[in-house]
Design an enzyme around this catalytic site. Structure first.
Site, PDB file in Angstrom:
ATOM      1  N   GLY A 118     -35.429  -7.596  17.100  1.00 17.29           N
ATOM      2  CA  GLY A 118     -35.615  -8.926  17.655  1.00 17.29           C
ATOM      3  C   GLY A 118     -37.078  -9.221  17.880  1.00 17.29           C
ATOM      4  O   GLY A 118     -37.844  -8.353  18.280  1.00 17.29           O
ATOM      5  N   CYS A 119     -37.511 -10.467  17.625  1.00 20.32           N
ATOM      6  CA  CYS A 119     -38.895 -10.824  17.857  1.00 20.32           C
ATOM      7  C   CYS A 119     -39.170 -10.796  19.348  1.00 20.32           C
ATOM      8  O   CYS A 119     -38.291 -10.861  20.178  1.00 20.32           O
ATOM      9  CB  CYS A 119     -39.203 -12.200  17.265  1.00 20.32           C
ATOM     10  SG  CYS A 119     -38.072 -13.486  17.774  1.00 20.32           S
ATOM     11  N   ALA A 120     -40.442 -10.689  19.717  1.00 18.88           N
ATOM     12  CA  ALA A 120     -40.890 -10.630  21.108  1.00 18.88           C
ATOM     13  C   ALA A 120     -40.336  -9.398  21.821  1.00 18.88           C
ATOM     14  O   ALA A 120     -40.003  -9.408  22.984  1.00 18.88           O
ATOM     15  CB  ALA A 120     -40.518 -11.901  21.876  1.00 18.88           C
ATOM     16  N   HIS A 188     -33.300 -13.221  21.078  1.00 22.99           N
ATOM     17  CA  HIS A 188     -32.541 -12.445  22.056  1.00 22.99           C
ATOM     18  C   HIS A 188     -32.571 -13.131  23.419  1.00 22.99           C
ATOM     19  O   HIS A 188     -31.587 -13.096  24.160  1.00 22.99           O
ATOM     20  CB  HIS A 188     -33.085 -11.013  22.152  1.00 22.99           C
ATOM     21  CG  HIS A 188     -34.537 -10.925  22.449  1.00 22.99           C
ATOM     22  ND1 HIS A 188     -35.488 -11.022  21.468  1.00 22.99           N
ATOM     23  CD2 HIS A 188     -35.194 -10.772  23.621  1.00 22.99           C
ATOM     24  CE1 HIS A 188     -36.687 -10.920  22.026  1.00 22.99           C
ATOM     25  NE2 HIS A 188     -36.535 -10.774  23.322  1.00 22.99           N
TER      26      HIS A 188
END
Length: 296
Positions: A118-120, A188
C-alpha cells in the site's frame, strides 16, 4: 479533547471545497508559464488504543474517528465484538484515542508487523493470513447493471481527486448505489475509514460491494475480507498474491473496470450478466483517472 458521539448514519461523500483538505501551490508548467494548482494536504495523526500509542499515520485529516477505528479493526488489533466506550479526537494535538472496556491484544501485534504494498507505508500486524484463514464470506451477487451504474455514478461525483489529484478513493456500495465515499493519500486509509464508519453505525456487510481506485493487492483483499464484504471492485489492476488470496477465500475480484470493460479473476460465480452493453457508454475523457494507462 472532544468526545465524538454517535450520530445518525450519514451518506459520506468527498468535499473538494473543504479548505482543510487541499492547498494552493504556485509553480511553472512545461512552457515556463506560472501556474497555481491545488494539492492534497498531508498531516500526521497519532493513534492511541487506550493508553498505548499505536502508530502515527499520514492522512488528509478528515474523519479521524472512522480512520482510527477502521485501522484497528483491519489490523486485527480490535475485534468486532470489543466494546468501544469512546473515541476522542484532539485537533490541536492531532491525536485520536480509542478506548475499550477491556484490554486488547495489541502488544503481540506490535511485535510482528509486515510492510505492505500500500502507498504511504501501509502495514499489517500479525500473520497476514490470520484474518482470512477461517473466513466464510456471505453468498451475494453482482449484477453487471449494478456495476455500470455504480462506476458511472462514482466517476461523475465531485471528488478531491478530480480537484487536486494525488489521492485514492474507496466507496462502499449497495447494488448500484454508493453509500460511503472516502478519499486519502493512501488507499489503505480510505478503506479503513469505511471500515470504521461501518463499525460505528452497525452497517451489514453481507450485501455490500467495495470499490477502490487503487490496485487489487493482498492488503486490499485482506482488509475487504476482514470487513466481511464479498465483492471488491477496482478501476485498476491486480497483483498475483491478491488474486491468489481472493480465490482462496471466495472473494469476487473485479478489476480494470472502465467504461464497458472489466475483468473478473476470482469469484466469477457471483456475476450476473444482465446489462445490454449496447446501452453502456464508454468512460468520458473528463472523468478518466489515474491508472487509465496502466495498473496503478
Amino acid at each position: 479533547m472532544m468526545k465524538i458521539d454517535k450520530a445518525p448514519v450519514p451518506l459520506i461523500v468527498p468535499n473538494p471545497d473543504d479548505p482543510r483538505l487541499t492547498q494552493s501551490v504556485s509553480g511553472t508548467d512545461q512552457t515556463g508559464a506560472r501556474v497555481e494548482i491545488k494539492v492534497p494536504m498531508e498531516r500526521p495523526l497519532t493513534l492511541y488504543l487506550n493508553a498505548q500509542e499505536i502508530v502515527t499515520m499520514m492522512t488528509i485529516g478528515d474523519y479521524p474517528e472512522y480512520l482510527a477505528l477502521g485501522y484497528l479493526l483491519n489490523q486485527n488489533m480490535l475485534k468486532y465484538n470489543d466494546a468501544v466506550t469512546e473515541v476522542e479526537y484532539d485537533d490541536d494535538l492531532q491525536v485520536v484515542v480509542v478506548r475499550t472496556e477491556h484490554h486488547t491484544n495489541f502488544e503481540a501485534k506490535l511485535k510482528k508487523r509486515t510492510q505492505t504494498s500500500g502507498c504511504a507505508q501501509g502495514t499489517a500486524f500479525g500473520d497476514l493470513l490470520e484474518a482470512v484463514e477461517s473466513v466464510a464470506l456471505p453468498k451475494a451477487e453482482l449484477r453487471t447493471s449494478w456495476l455500470y451504474q455504480m462506476t458511472q455514478t462514482i466517476n461523475t461525483m465531485p471528488s478531491l481527486y478530480l480537484e487536486a489529484g494525488a489521492i485514492h478513493g474507496c466507496v462502499l456500495c449497495k447494488e448500484g448505489t454508493p453509500l460511503c465515499y472516502t478519499e486519502d493519500v493512501g488507499r489503505h486509509n480510505a478503506v479503513d475509514k469505511i471500515a470504521g464508519w461501518m463499525y460505528r453505525h452497525g452497517v451489514d456487510a453481507s450485501d455490500k460491494i467495495l470499490y477502490t481506485t487503487g490496485r487489487l493487492t493482498s492488503e486490499m483483499v485482506i482488509k475487504t475480507v476482514r470487513m466481511g464484504i464479498p465483492i471488491l471492485v477496482s478501476r485498476s489492476g491486480f497483483t498475483a498474491w491478491g488474486v491468489d488470496l481472493a480465490r482462496q477465500v471466495g472473494l469476487t475480484l473485479v478489476g480494470r473496470t472502465r467504461g464497458k470493460r472489466f475483468i473478473v479473476l476470482a469469484g466469477e460465480e457471483r456475476i450476473v450478466y444482465d446489462q445490454n452493453l449496447a446501452y453502456v457508454e464508454e468512460e468520458s475523457a473528463k472523468h478518466k483517472r489515474k491508472g487509465e494507462g496502466g495498473d496503478d
